[in-house]
Write an enzyme that holds these catalytic residues in place. Structure first.
Site, mmCIF file in Angstrom:
data_model
loop_
_atom_site.group_PDB
_atom_site.id
_atom_site.type_symbol
_atom_site.label_atom_id
_atom_site.label_comp_id
_atom_site.label_asym_id
_atom_site.label_seq_id
_atom_site.Cartn_x
_atom_site.Cartn_y
_atom_site.Cartn_z
ATOM 1 N N THR A 1 0.803 -1.231 0.000
ATOM 2 C CA THR A 1 0.000 0.000 0.000
ATOM 3 C C THR A 1 0.832 1.274 0.000
ATOM 4 O O THR A 1 0.289 2.365 0.134
ATOM 5 C CB THR A 1 -0.920 0.043 1.240
ATOM 6 O OG1 THR A 1 -0.093 -0.088 2.404
ATOM 7 C CG2 THR A 1 -1.943 -1.075 1.225
ATOM 8 N N LYS A 2 2.147 1.148 -0.142
ATOM 9 C CA LYS A 2 2.991 2.339 -0.089
ATOM 10 C C LYS A 2 2.916 3.132 -1.404
ATOM 11 O O LYS A 2 2.439 2.628 -2.415
ATOM 12 C CB LYS A 2 4.443 1.932 0.215
ATOM 13 C CG LYS A 2 4.608 1.261 1.596
ATOM 14 C CD LYS A 2 4.222 2.166 2.726
ATOM 15 C CE LYS A 2 4.553 1.781 4.144
ATOM 16 N NZ LYS A 2 4.537 0.480 4.669
ATOM 17 N N ASN A 3 3.417 4.376 -1.387
ATOM 18 C CA ASN A 3 3.294 5.237 -2.566
ATOM 19 C C ASN A 3 3.955 4.638 -3.799
ATOM 20 O O ASN A 3 3.460 4.793 -4.907
ATOM 21 C CB ASN A 3 3.892 6.619 -2.288
ATOM 22 C CG ASN A 3 3.004 7.444 -1.374
ATOM 23 O OD1 ASN A 3 2.141 6.895 -0.684
ATOM 24 N ND2 ASN A 3 3.199 8.759 -1.367
#
Ligand SMILES: *Cc1c(COP(=O)(O)O)cnc(C)c1O
Length: 384
Positions: A182-184
């Site tokens: 879910t990180k950028n």
């Protein structure tokens, strides 16, 4: 009539598949040219000398501590308002995490309180740029220099951010990044560690692959040649397949950042009109990486607001509850509820609401409206 608003959706597809195909067409699936290409572009984006692709941010922080000879008997100052991995990486190295309370406006470690926690055993400070807002690195660097401490940044939330012109990795010994689902930037699971110190980069290179003097790709390139094991090492190397997923996202990163900024502004202007909702502040001279969008509501109603949103199809999370009272840390490090009141208060009030670059504008409106309804329901509930 309720719609489903997902918490997150990644933004990867055709360009990433094409890059993976290129890797499949070649002989090297593990660490090789594609990883090197990613490392060079990532270092370039951040303006640092060295970047190494690894399998996780947790591993990057663990190795950073080892590379600086930090271990048993040493203390590392960090924040209780973070994901548990920040503290477990310190424990993996053999050192002891020492928590310091956070700023009430941002949730970031309170630089003004760090010196109180410095002892003869302190070796490093491990700040976390919570939600993508850089900590006060100028102040933290000054404290570290005064006491002869290293700085390892947990930049899991902050690839794109800067403060006072400082980006992750610029004034620290190392900065560690996560490419978790879910990180950028994401490749499912992955990470990176960056540094301006050539000696540290070399140590990290050995630590990430068994302490071996050559990678499989190096051995392939030269034909067979003997290699040495020159130090103890771990198994933290990124492979070409994961690097292939990251490269096209790095090309698109400025557009994604603009979209995150636009959506965050939209949320903020809508939420400003809702009574009972607050959100973390930004800071001056700061570019916020806008990883997560969190709001704060009264702790007495937080969990029912979450339930209400959930029943209306809005997926939410809590990033984070303060970690020091979690059973393991409380038992092994002897922390208890009450030790860090600011972090605990934030942890009891936080809700992370849906936020990602491809999120439709209408979903931002929908979440704000449902939040308003949820808070009104609480108000009537509390007084009824
Ligand atoms: C995601 C995250 C980590 C862990 O990252 P991994 O790549 O999963 O090891 C560490 N710290 C923070 C603040 C995170 O959000």
């Amino acid at each position: 009539m309720s719609r489903r608003v997902p918490f997150f959706h990644h933004d990867i597809g055709a360009p990433e598949l094409k890059k993976i195909e290129e890797v499949f067409a070649g002989p090297i699936l593990t660490t090789g040219e594609t990883v090197r290409e990613f490392e060079s572009q990532f270092a370039n984006y951040l303006g640092v000398n060295h970047a190494l692709g690894v399998t996780s941010c947790t591993g990057a922080m663990h190795m950073s501590l080892l590379a600086m000879d930090i271990g048993p008997g040493d203390e590392v100052i960090t924040t209780p308002m973070t994901f548990i991995a920040t503290a477990t990486a310190i424990i993996e190295s053999g050192a002891t995490p020492v928590f310091v309370d956070v700023e009430p406006e941002t949730g970031n470690i309170d630089a003004k309180r760090i010196e109180e926690a410095v002892t003869a055993k302190t070796r490093a400070i491990l700040p976390v740029h919570l939600y993508g807002l850089m900590c006060d690195m100028k102040a933290i660097r000054a404290i570290a220099d005064k006491h002869g401490l290293k700085i390892i940044e947990d930049a899991a939330h902050c690839v794109e951010g800067s403060r006072d012109g400082i980006k992750p990795g610029m004034v620290s010994e190392t900065a560690c990044f996560s490419f978790y689902a879910t990180k950028n930037l994401t490749c499912g699971e992955g990470g990176a560690v960056v540094t301006n110190d050539a000696g540290l980069a070399e140590k990290l290179r050995l630590l990430r692959l068994h302490g071996m003097s050559k990678t499989a790709a190096d051995r392939h390139k030269d034909g067979y040649s003997h290699w040495d094991m020159v130090s103890m090492g771990w198994k933290y190397n990124m492979d070409n397949i994961h690097a292939a997923i990251l490269l096209p996202q790095l090309d698109r990163i400025d557009g994604a950042t603009k979209r995150r900024e636009y959506l965050a502004d939209k949320y903020e202007s809508l939420l400003n009109d809702i009574e009972g909702v607050r959100f973390p502040a930004s800071c001056e001279r700061t570019v916020h990486a806008r990883h997560l969008f969190t709001i704060w509501v009264d702790s007495a109603i937080r969990d029912s607001v979450i339930a209400n949103l959930k029943s209306n199809g809005v997926e939410v999370m809590v990033n984070y509850r303060a970690i020091h009272p979690l059973s393991y840390f409380a038992e092994t490090l002897k922390y208890k509820a009450g030790d860090f009141p600011v972090a605990e208060k934030i942890g009891a009030e936080t809700i992370s609401i849906p936020f990602y670059p491809s999120m439709p504008d209408e979903d931002i409106d929908a979440v704000a409206n449902l939040l308003k309804t949820a808070l009104q329901a609480q108000k009537t509930g509390l007084h009824g």
